[in-house]
Design a protein around this motif. Structure first.
Motif, PDB file in Angstrom:
ATOM      1  N   ALA A  92       1.016  -1.213  -0.035  1.00 52.64           N
ATOM      2  CA  ALA A  92       0.154   0.110  -0.098  1.00 52.64           C
ATOM      3  C   ALA A  92       0.845   1.291   0.110  1.00 52.64           C
ATOM      4  O   ALA A  92       0.499   2.170  -0.694  1.00 52.64           O
ATOM      5  CB  ALA A  92      -0.728   0.025   1.309  1.00 52.64           C
ATOM      6  N   GLU A  93       2.023   1.188   0.637  1.00 53.25           N
ATOM      7  CA  GLU A  93       2.775   2.255   0.914  1.00 53.25           C
ATOM      8  C   GLU A  93       3.549   2.646  -0.580  1.00 53.25           C
ATOM      9  O   GLU A  93       3.454   3.636  -1.054  1.00 53.25           O
ATOM     10  CB  GLU A  93       3.834   2.043   1.712  1.00 53.25           C
ATOM     11  CG  GLU A  93       4.781   3.145   2.166  1.00 53.25           C
ATOM     12  CD  GLU A  93       4.129   4.652   2.424  1.00 53.25           C
ATOM     13  OE1 GLU A  93       4.564   5.727   2.187  1.00 53.25           O
ATOM     14  OE2 GLU A  93       3.179   4.257   3.244  1.00 53.25           O
ATOM     15  N   GLN A  94       3.851   1.510  -1.627  1.00 51.41           N
ATOM     16  CA  GLN A  94       4.434   1.666  -2.646  1.00 51.41           C
ATOM     17  C   GLN A  94       3.395   2.216  -3.604  1.00 51.41           C
ATOM     18  O   GLN A  94       3.772   3.152  -4.464  1.00 51.41           O
ATOM     19  CB  GLN A  94       4.884   0.275  -3.114  1.00 51.41           C
ATOM     20  CG  GLN A  94       6.183  -0.379  -2.455  1.00 51.41           C
ATOM     21  CD  GLN A  94       6.580  -1.597  -3.057  1.00 51.41           C
ATOM     22  OE1 GLN A  94       5.832  -2.318  -3.865  1.00 51.41           O
ATOM     23  NE2 GLN A  94       7.726  -2.164  -2.623  1.00 51.41           N
ATOM     24  N   ILE A  95       2.147   1.896  -3.527  1.00 49.38           N
ATOM     25  CA  ILE A  95       1.209   2.120  -4.536  1.00 49.38           C
ATOM     26  C   ILE A  95       0.984   3.658  -4.116  1.00 49.38           C
ATOM     27  O   ILE A  95       0.688   4.681  -5.003  1.00 49.38           O
ATOM     28  CB  ILE A  95      -0.146   1.377  -4.234  1.00 49.38           C
ATOM     29  CG1 ILE A  95      -0.042   0.160  -4.895  1.00 49.38           C
ATOM     30  CG2 ILE A  95      -1.334   2.075  -5.064  1.00 49.38           C
ATOM     31  CD1 ILE A  95      -1.098  -0.814  -4.422  1.00 49.38           C
ATOM     32  N   HIS A  96       1.000   4.111  -3.062  1.00 43.60           N
ATOM     33  CA  HIS A  96       0.895   5.533  -2.331  1.00 43.60           C
ATOM     34  C   HIS A  96       1.716   6.369  -2.985  1.00 43.60           C
ATOM     35  O   HIS A  96       1.632   7.399  -3.585  1.00 43.60           O
ATOM     36  CB  HIS A  96       0.438   5.731  -0.821  1.00 43.60           C
ATOM     37  CG  HIS A  96       0.410   7.081  -0.495  1.00 43.60           C
ATOM     38  ND1 HIS A  96      -0.858   7.686  -0.840  1.00 43.60           N
ATOM     39  CD2 HIS A  96       1.283   7.775   0.251  1.00 43.60           C
ATOM     40  CE1 HIS A  96      -0.713   8.821  -0.166  1.00 43.60           C
ATOM     41  NE2 HIS A  96       0.450   9.071   0.499  1.00 43.60           N
ATOM     42  N   GLN A  97       3.224   6.100  -3.078  1.00 40.54           N
ATOM     43  CA  GLN A  97       4.097   6.676  -3.596  1.00 40.54           C
ATOM     44  C   GLN A  97       3.978   6.830  -4.983  1.00 40.54           C
ATOM     45  O   GLN A  97       4.431   8.035  -5.559  1.00 40.54           O
ATOM     46  CB  GLN A  97       5.652   6.039  -3.034  1.00 40.54           C
ATOM     47  CG  GLN A  97       6.060   6.247  -1.412  1.00 40.54           C
ATOM     48  CD  GLN A  97       7.061   5.294  -1.156  1.00 40.54           C
ATOM     49  OE1 GLN A  97       7.556   4.684  -2.059  1.00 40.54           O
ATOM     50  NE2 GLN A  97       7.588   5.493   0.219  1.00 40.54           N
ATOM     51  N   GLN A  98       3.758   5.726  -5.419  1.00 37.79           N
ATOM     52  CA  GLN A  98       3.478   6.103  -7.156  1.00 37.79           C
ATOM     53  C   GLN A  98       2.662   6.869  -7.577  1.00 37.79           C
ATOM     54  O   GLN A  98       2.554   7.587  -8.476  1.00 37.79           O
ATOM     55  CB  GLN A  98       3.261   4.532  -7.819  1.00 37.79           C
ATOM     56  CG  GLN A  98       4.529   3.526  -7.716  1.00 37.79           C
ATOM     57  CD  GLN A  98       4.120   2.145  -8.345  1.00 37.79           C
ATOM     58  OE1 GLN A  98       2.983   2.034  -8.419  1.00 37.79           O
ATOM     59  NE2 GLN A  98       5.274   1.161  -8.239  1.00 37.79           N
ATOM     60  N   LYS A 101       3.940  10.521  -7.147  1.00 37.56           N
ATOM     61  CA  LYS A 101       4.977  10.965  -8.083  1.00 37.56           C
ATOM     62  C   LYS A 101       4.371  11.112  -9.391  1.00 37.56           C
ATOM     63  O   LYS A 101       4.797  11.864 -10.218  1.00 37.56           O
ATOM     64  CB  LYS A 101       5.933   9.789  -8.464  1.00 37.56           C
ATOM     65  CG  LYS A 101       6.733   9.581  -7.336  1.00 37.56           C
ATOM     66  CD  LYS A 101       7.705   8.518  -7.378  1.00 37.56           C
ATOM     67  CE  LYS A 101       8.632   8.132  -6.331  1.00 37.56           C
ATOM     68  NZ  LYS A 101       9.802   7.161  -6.422  1.00 37.56           N
ATOM     69  N   ALA A 102       3.395  10.467  -9.951  1.00 35.29           N
ATOM     70  CA  ALA A 102       2.619  10.300 -11.159  1.00 35.29           C
ATOM     71  C   ALA A 102       1.771  11.471 -11.256  1.00 35.29           C
ATOM     72  O   ALA A 102       0.835  11.892 -10.334  1.00 35.29           O
ATOM     73  CB  ALA A 102       1.811   9.134 -11.617  1.00 35.29           C
ATOM     74  N   PRO A 103       1.951  12.393 -12.598  1.00 37.95           N
ATOM     75  CA  PRO A 103       0.633  13.483 -12.454  1.00 37.95           C
ATOM     76  C   PRO A 103      -0.668  13.041 -12.702  1.00 37.95           C
ATOM     77  O   PRO A 103      -0.870  12.177 -13.402  1.00 37.95           O
ATOM     78  CB  PRO A 103       1.430  14.110 -13.738  1.00 37.95           C
ATOM     79  CG  PRO A 103       2.173  13.167 -14.530  1.00 37.95           C
ATOM     80  CD  PRO A 103       2.763  12.322 -13.386  1.00 37.95           C
ATOM     81  N   ALA A 104      -1.534  13.853 -12.356  1.00 38.81           N
ATOM     82  CA  ALA A 104      -2.780  13.480 -12.570  1.00 38.81           C
ATOM     83  C   ALA A 104      -3.263  13.788 -13.997  1.00 38.81           C
ATOM     84  O   ALA A 104      -3.107  14.804 -14.301  1.00 38.81           O
ATOM     85  CB  ALA A 104      -3.744  14.301 -11.570  1.00 38.81           C
ATOM     86  N   VAL A 105      -3.626  12.762 -14.790  1.00 35.91           N
ATOM     87  CA  VAL A 105      -4.080  12.823 -16.191  1.00 35.91           C
ATOM     88  C   VAL A 105      -5.425  12.774 -16.290  1.00 35.91           C
ATOM     89  O   VAL A 105      -6.061  11.802 -15.835  1.00 35.91           O
ATOM     90  CB  VAL A 105      -3.298  11.590 -16.905  1.00 35.91           C
ATOM     91  CG1 VAL A 105      -3.869  11.814 -18.374  1.00 35.91           C
ATOM     92  CG2 VAL A 105      -1.917  11.908 -16.723  1.00 35.91           C
ATOM     93  N   LEU A 106      -6.222  13.747 -16.802  1.00 33.42           N
ATOM     94  CA  LEU A 106      -7.607  13.880 -16.934  1.00 33.42           C
ATOM     95  C   LEU A 106      -7.671  13.163 -18.195  1.00 33.42           C
ATOM     96  O   LEU A 106      -7.426  13.438 -19.342  1.00 33.42           O
ATOM     97  CB  LEU A 106      -8.196  15.437 -16.854  1.00 33.42           C
ATOM     98  CG  LEU A 106      -7.984  15.752 -15.708  1.00 33.42           C
ATOM     99  CD1 LEU A 106      -8.384  17.414 -15.599  1.00 33.42           C
ATOM    100  CD2 LEU A 106      -8.619  15.056 -14.448  1.00 33.42           C
ATOM    101  N   ASP A 107      -8.850  12.217 -18.376  1.00 30.03           N
ATOM    102  CA  ASP A 107      -9.389  11.928 -19.395  1.00 30.03           C
ATOM    103  C   ASP A 107     -10.616  12.506 -19.888  1.00 30.03           C
ATOM    104  O   ASP A 107     -11.603  12.403 -19.422  1.00 30.03           O
ATOM    105  CB  ASP A 107      -9.664  10.337 -19.268  1.00 30.03           C
ATOM    106  CG  ASP A 107     -10.109   9.381 -20.528  1.00 30.03           C
ATOM    107  OD1 ASP A 107      -9.846  10.003 -21.570  1.00 30.03           O
ATOM    108  OD2 ASP A 107     -10.684   8.384 -20.445  1.00 30.03           O
ATOM    109  N   THR A 108     -10.288  13.460 -20.772  1.00 28.33           N
ATOM    110  CA  THR A 108     -11.518  14.216 -21.303  1.00 28.33           C
ATOM    111  C   THR A 108     -12.299  13.591 -22.526  1.00 28.33           C
ATOM    112  O   THR A 108     -13.486  14.053 -22.649  1.00 28.33           O
ATOM    113  CB  THR A 108     -10.700  15.485 -21.884  1.00 28.33           C
ATOM    114  OG1 THR A 108      -9.997  15.242 -23.047  1.00 28.33           O
ATOM    115  CG2 THR A 108     -10.079  16.411 -21.006  1.00 28.33           C
TER     116      THR A 108
END
Length: 116
Positions: A92-98, A101-108
């Motif tokens: 869960a900590e690894q997923i939270h860190q990923q 780090k990843a920018p939020a991408v909006l699917d328009t």
């Protein structure tokens, strides 16, 4: 299962104590043969020994078997191997860190919110 064994253990121990206390001592037979009042018991003059002694033996065997089983359960309680899903805090900590780090991408394309 453990709590059921404890309840059975308690009932058997109380019954074992009761059956032991109901039995006559070896000196009680001599007094009964000379006209003592204890010869007319509930089970008869000779029948109580067989019934009470056999029941006491069976209860004692059950008592010792349950004692061994409870002791075995208690000695192996902390030796259980952990499975893959017992401790998921590291994953869960690894997923939270990923996600951090990843920018939020909006699917328009598939969004229900109108875009301007």
């Amino acid at each position: 299962m453990y709590s059921a064994l404890l309840i059975i253990y308690l009932v058997v121990s109380i019954a074992l104590i009761a059956f032991i206390l109901l039995q006559q001592g070896k000196g009680a037979d001599a007094g009964a043969s000379f006209g003592g009042g204890a010869s007319g018991t509930v089970f008869g003059s000779a029948g109580a020994g067989n019934f009470l002694s056999r029941t006491t033996a069976v209860l004692a065997i059950i008592f010792f078997v349950i004692s061994i089983v409870i002791g075995n359960i208690n000695s192996h309680k902390n030796n259980a191997k952990q499975g893959a899903f017992d401790d998921l805090s590291g994953t869960a900590e690894q997923i939270h860190q990923q996600q951090q780090k990843a920018p939020a991408v909006l699917d328009t394309k598939n969004s229900d919110i109108p875009q301007q």
